[in-house]
Design an enzyme around this catalytic site. Structure first.
Site, PDB file in Angstrom:
ATOM      1  N   ASP A 389       0.821  -1.208   0.000  1.00 12.94           N
ATOM      2  CA  ASP A 389       0.000   0.000   0.000  1.00 12.94           C
ATOM      3  C   ASP A 389       0.857   1.262   0.000  1.00 12.94           C
ATOM      4  O   ASP A 389       0.510   2.265   0.594  1.00 12.94           O
ATOM      5  CB  ASP A 389      -0.985   0.004   1.181  1.00 12.94           C
ATOM      6  N   ASP A 470       6.961  -4.803  13.603  1.00 12.79           N
ATOM      7  CA  ASP A 470       7.688  -3.531  13.630  1.00 12.79           C
ATOM      8  C   ASP A 470       7.825  -3.006  15.061  1.00 12.79           C
ATOM      9  O   ASP A 470       8.843  -2.420  15.414  1.00 12.79           O
ATOM     10  CB  ASP A 470       7.027  -2.499  12.718  1.00 12.79           C
TER      11      ASP A 470
END
Lengths: 659, 461
Positions: A389, A470
């Site tokens: 994205d 992350d």
């Protein structure tokens, strides 16, 4: 008893008498006769066996000589029968479409191609596109036209569908509340009689060919505001056309073969499948001079958002210095459409069986993708990690090519990222400027192989840990005080609105106004000063030249920064210890930048732009740069608003942009 | 009357079967002689004959690939064998016209070339041009082994071999892939069901019976028989490498099944040990390779590879095997130089030699020397405190390449027999307590070292 032994050398003319005598003897001697009979039978058997063996032997010898094809060379799998679908020459499809408050389904020739009876979801108009020649489902969408703007998306989608395709519509629950006239007119132009009069909680089904005949339409009006229309079941027949009629006649090239394959399978990608003047699928951007990242593998992490992937790959393949051979798209799940998109661009794609759920699933997918990348490119020292994205800046590879040597040489670096968490339209200015930050922004970044192989891979969170990869990478145990290099103006743009931790509101608030570089070939400034020690010198120089702002004013006010350009200003905020971000968070909030957790800091210093001036924020006394504060200045303290409900939820959404 | 008939029938049957048998024998003999004749005539042809078809096909093929900028190199063992004899001359005059067709004219069914995967994009255009030039081609694809070790990744199938056929000659193009461990790999040639088994005589191919592992070759552009081709710079060493290039893939599927049964130890200790064992193995491989000493994974390390494709976290050391004929006195100083001091030395070169080196943080490197007998191979063990000797017997084995912790290393090709000899039929079950003197199923008591030799055969540092 006289014994008569037959003479083997007997002459033929004596044979008859010999035979008769023998016969006579046998007649009389049962035992001997029996013996002869058994002997003969045995002899027969033996000859038969020998015969069979000989036949087999000769056949095998003949086979070997003629064929030479060895069993060693046969694939183990060769005996697995490939189930072949009977080729149907059927010219007519039976279509069933059902619309009701709680359930919709579409069946084509008895096969259910859509079924949605889940509660609390799938509201609105479901659209299915069928190939008019094969009857295959090419696209499936649902537009929640009860909510605003969804009808615009539907119009956009319907306009992209090629003429001649078969369109199937059905409403679940409610589909008219925000269905505006434009959309209704589009539906009308498709042949729907009812569409212009669709109203609150009506049930509706429609089957038609784009730009052609109508195969059927059914409608049930809602009798009252509080009730729904009766369920509608539409049964109709659709006549298929020939394959030739359903295809465009593009020139016969390798690219168009890919295009043809793609366009006969899926719909909703607009001009890429346009018969006249289709949009290119090969971009040939300018190569980069002295490209240091030409042989760095690029891993694109994808899920099932094929339209996103399409947009992302277009921008990636248009970036200068891209090397398509190094790109691998990793798809989380066995989804066909993303793979079709990958193949359209002639790239290689790998599907990954989903492991675990939610964040852990993403995290396992990341691990598999990174490991696979380094397996596929064993001599790579780095890998570029992208997500489906993201838009990729035209100078993405140029930016990396100019900075990657730092990651190789400077041990104190954790990554290079194309994303500046604080780089918004109003806070980023200089495309040639780089920072060092203590956080790991992700969103288009470079990973060092040794970091992954030696440190991250062996400890990677296991599937049962529902961690964000992350967030885990940002933990001090992993980061170990190392920093990432980021540009002032981001080289990637996050356009994803649907995702695991993402929704429209969140995107609008935090991502939409992000600055994205569109200038090609930006020459980066002072790359060498990004090294560990050089950067300190640079910061001290910068602080030395910076003008101290008027601390009596409100830092949230625009007038806090003078109406100048290209000046360097510094302000001091209160920061009691290293982890005290109270004032910073308030400041970030009023500056409308990322405030969900702390990003973009370097030793208690933040760098951004305000009104085209470089704007430094130093946390006093925690930052080592506090010494630059004139003794007359009192660091600004901003009180957090009284206890807020949302404050607890902050860590949960902090990583939201990653998916 | 009936009885007579029966007899007559029997006799007649016997007679016909006899005739039939004779006919078969005659036919078989005739067939065999014809086949032999054919073989002989082929041999004769290859000795003296000239075959310009082959030369033309090779030239066409080289033209085809150079027009698509595909860097291939010649790996045909028969031609390289001939080239190797004249290598000096060929090197010194790379451009000279050759008076006779020496290399590419011996009539063969194939000429073999190699292609490095990453130097080419596998464009479809090549095949279109090939078809226009009259080539028929066949592509053999299979699973990508680089993704095989990974859970649940369905990669694309990759091309492993191409065969281009023109007239009576075929070009076999072997695709080499770079793999972790800095080596090149080519896949086996396996025909899928729908493939034409008669396309070429597959059995005669020089590459493809097994997968193979090779070092990255240095290439040399030469002109032989007026054709410019790349060849490995040192053909003889390439041919040597080829003769024992067989590669074994790790049994990833079985390893996954193993981990289903016995979940992997993901503790920090295990992670740390694996990391150390890996770096120790890398260092040992580097040291031994520099000395030119051939070694293989032995004992626990071999079991780890075979059973779980990884280092066994509770094994505590790294075990290597070396044939005693490859022993070099430099081994000990070389390891010391690499930062691995000698920990102990048991036995002597003539008998039961075993070296142990001290790696980082208690991880030990054991090198066992193997002695070859007529029908078995053995290595020795020594108990330091008692001077007792032990002998571990193994069935004979050959060495294959494999990939282990990003390293190209040898393992016994007959790994199952090797592991079973060492660990018995229950090798699939992890055992945490292991006594090297009694646990192995192939251990034999082998007497005691004479006390006067102890100083020499039991050295502990």
């Amino acid at each position: 008893m006289d014994e008569w032994k037959p003479n083997p050398a007997v002459k033929p003319h004596k044979k008859r008498s010999w035979y008769l005598a023998w016969k006579y003897k046998l007649m009389n001697q049962r035992a001997l006769r029996k013996l002869c009979q058994t002997g003969a039978v045995l002899f027969l058997l033996v000859t038969v066996i020998v015969n069979i063996k000989l036949i087999l032997d000769t056949r095998r010898a003949a086979y070997e000589e003629e064929e030479e094809s060895a069993q060693d060379y046969d694939d183990e799998m060769m005996n697995v029968e490939v189930p072949r679908r009977p080729v149907s020459n059927k010219k007519v499809l039976d279509v069933e479409v059902y619309s009701s408050r709680s359930k919709v389904y579409v069946a084509v020739d008895g096969t259910t191609v859509l079924e949605d009876e889940a509660r609390e979801q799938g509201r609105g108009i479901h659209v299915i596109v069928l190939n008019q020649a094969t009857g295959h489902v090419m696209a499936k969408r649902v537009f929640d036209t009860y909510s605003p703007h969804e009808d615009e998306a539907m119009v956009l989608f319907l306009n992209m569908v090629a003429r001649g395709r078969i369109l199937i519509f059905t409403i679940k629950d409610e589909g008219s509340f925000h269905l505006k006239d434009t959309a209704k007119n589009v539906l009308k132009s498709l042949g729907s009689q009812v569409a212009p009069f669709l109203s609150w909680r009506d049930m509706w089904t429609f089957v038609g060919k784009k730009g052609g005949e109508v195969y059927g339409e059914k409608h049930a009006k809602s009798p009252a505001l509080s009730t729904w229309g009766d369920p509608v079941l539409l049964k109709t027949e659709v006549h298929l056309t020939s394959v030739e009629d359903a295809e465009c006649h593009w020139p016969d090239t390798e690219l168009n073969h890919r295009r043809k394959r793609f366009c006969s399978k899926v719909e909703g990608y607009g001009s890429v499948c346009s018969c006249k003047d289709p949009t290119p699928i090969e971009f040939n951007p300018d190569p980069l001079k002295d490209n240091k990242v030409f042989n760095v593998p690029v891993a694109v992490i994808a899920g099932n958002r094929p339209n996103y992937l399409y947009r992302m790959l277009r921008s990636l393949l248009s970036a200068q210095g891209v090397n398509p051979q190094m790109i691998t798209v990793f798809i989380d799940g066995y989804y066909e459409e993303p793979m079709d998109v990958v193949e359209l661009f002639g790239l290689s794609g790998i599907q990954h069986t989903p492991i675990s759920i939610k964040n852990a699933r993403v995290s396992q997918h990341y691990k598999a993708s990174l490991t696979a990348t380094f397996n596929l490119f064993p001599d790579a020292k780095f890998a570029v990690v992208l997500e489906e994205d993201l838009d990729i800046s035209v100078d993405f590879f140029s930016f990396l090519s100019q900075s990657i040597h730092l990651l190789e040489e400077d041990e104190s670096l954790y990554c290079i990222s194309a994303w500046n968490d604080q780089g918004y339209e109003h806070t980023a200015e200089d495309p040639s400027l780089l920072y060092r930050v203590e956080t790991m922004p992700g969103l288009g970044w470079v990973l060092r192989k040794s970091l992954y192989k030696d440190e991250l891979e062996p400890k990677w969170p296991t599937p049962e840990k529902l961690w964000d990869w992350d967030m885990w990478m940002r933990m001090p145990e992993q980061r170990k005080g190392r920093e990432c290099i980021i540009p002032d103006i981001s080289r990637s743009y996050h356009f994803g609105i649907v995702g695991l931790n993402m929704n429209g509101y969140f995107h609008e608030a935090y991502f939409k106004k992000h600055k994205f570089n569109t200038v090609p070939n930006v020459q980066l400034k002072n790359v060498e000063s990004l090294r560990k020690d050089a950067y300190e010198t640079e910061i001290h120089r910068l602080l030395g030249e910076a003008e101290v702002l008027d601390h009596s004013k409100n830092p949230c006010e625009d007038s806090f920064v003078p109406d100048t350009e290209s000046r360097v200003y510094v302000m001091f905020i209160r920061m009691e210890q290293e982890a005290d971000f109270t004032t910073w968070t308030q400041l970030a909030k009023c500056l409308h930048i990322w405030d969900l957790d702390v990003r973009g800091n370097h030793k208690g210093l933040w760098r951004l732009f305000r009104k085209k001036n470089h704007f430094l924020v130093v946390g006093v006394p925690a930052s080592p740069y506090s010494s630059k504060k004139p003794s007359s200045v009192t660091p600004i303290y901003m009180e957090p608003p009284a206890k807020e409900e949302g404050a607890v939820a902050v860590p949960a959404v902090a990583a939201a942009e990653q998916t | 009357m009936q009885k007579i008939n029966k007899n007559v029938v029997l006799a007649l049957l016997s007679l016909t079967s006899l005739v039939f048998l004779l006919f078969q024998l005659y036919y078989y003999k005739f067939y065999l002689s014809q086949k032999n004749g054919a073989v002989f005539s082929k041999v004769r042809g290859s000795q003296s004959g000239q075959d310009s078809t082959r030369w033309h096909v090779v030239r066409k093929f080289l033209g085809l690939i150079s027009s698509h900028n595909i860097p291939v190199y010649l790996i045909d063992p028969l031609i390289l064998g001939l080239v190797d004899k004249d290598i000096e001359q060929i090197r010194s005059s790379p451009d000279g016209p050759s008076p006779e067709c020496k290399y590419f004219c011996a009539p063969r069914d194939f000429t073999t070339f190699a292609l490095l995967d990453k130097t080419w994009k596998h464009e479809v255009g090549l095949f279109r041009t090939a078809e226009k030039m009259g080539f028929q081609w066949l592509k053999i694809i299979n699973k990508d082994p680089r993704l095989d070790g990974m859970d649940d990744l369905s990669g694309i199938e990759i091309p492993l071999h191409y065969i281009f056929k023109l007239a009576s000659h075929a070009i076999h193009l072997v695709v080499f892939y770079e793999r972790s461990g800095n080596y090149l790999w080519h896949g086996p040639l396996r025909l899928k069901q729908h493939m034409d088994r008669k396309f070429v005589p597959f059995r005669k191919l020089h590459f493809g019976r097994y997968p193979g592992a090779y070092e990255k070759p240095e290439l040399l552009l030469v002109s032989i028989d007026d054709l410019k081709v790349q060849i490995p710079k040192n053909p003889s060493s390439f041919l040597e490498e080829m003769s024992h290039s067989r590669f074994l893939e790790c049994r990833y599927r079985e390893a996954r099944a193993f981990f289903q049964l016995y979940p992997d130890d993901a503790s920090l200790d295990a992670v740390e040990f694996r990391k150390k064992a890996k770096s120790l193995l890398h260092l040992a491989a580097l040291t031994l390779n520099n000395l030119g000493v051939k070694f293989w994974l032995s004992s626990g390390t071999c079991l780890g590879w075979y059973r779980q494709c990884n280092v066994i976290p509770h094994s505590k050391d790294v075990d290597l095997g070396v044939f005693i004929r490859d022993y070099k006195a430099d081994i000990i100083p070389a390891f010391q130089k690499a930062g691995l001091p000698l920990k102990h030395k048991f036995g002597k070169v003539e008998d039961s030699l075993e070296l142990s080196f001290q790696g980082e943080d208690d991880v030990k490197l054991d090198i066992f020397f193997f002695y070859e007998e007529v029908d078995h191979i053995w290595n020795g063990g020594t108990q330091a405190k008692s001077g007792k000797k032990f002998k571990y017997l193994f069935p004979k084995f050959t060495l294959c390449w494999t990939e282990f912790v990003e390293l190209k290393v040898h393992v016994p090709c007959e790994t199952l027999q090797y592991v079973e000899a060492n660990y018995g039929p229950d090798w699939k079950v992890p055992v945490k307590t292991w006594d090297w003197k009694s646990s192995p199923s192939n251990v034999q008591y082998n007497g005691v070292w004479p006390v006067d030799e102890w100083d020499d055969v039991i050295q502990i540092y």
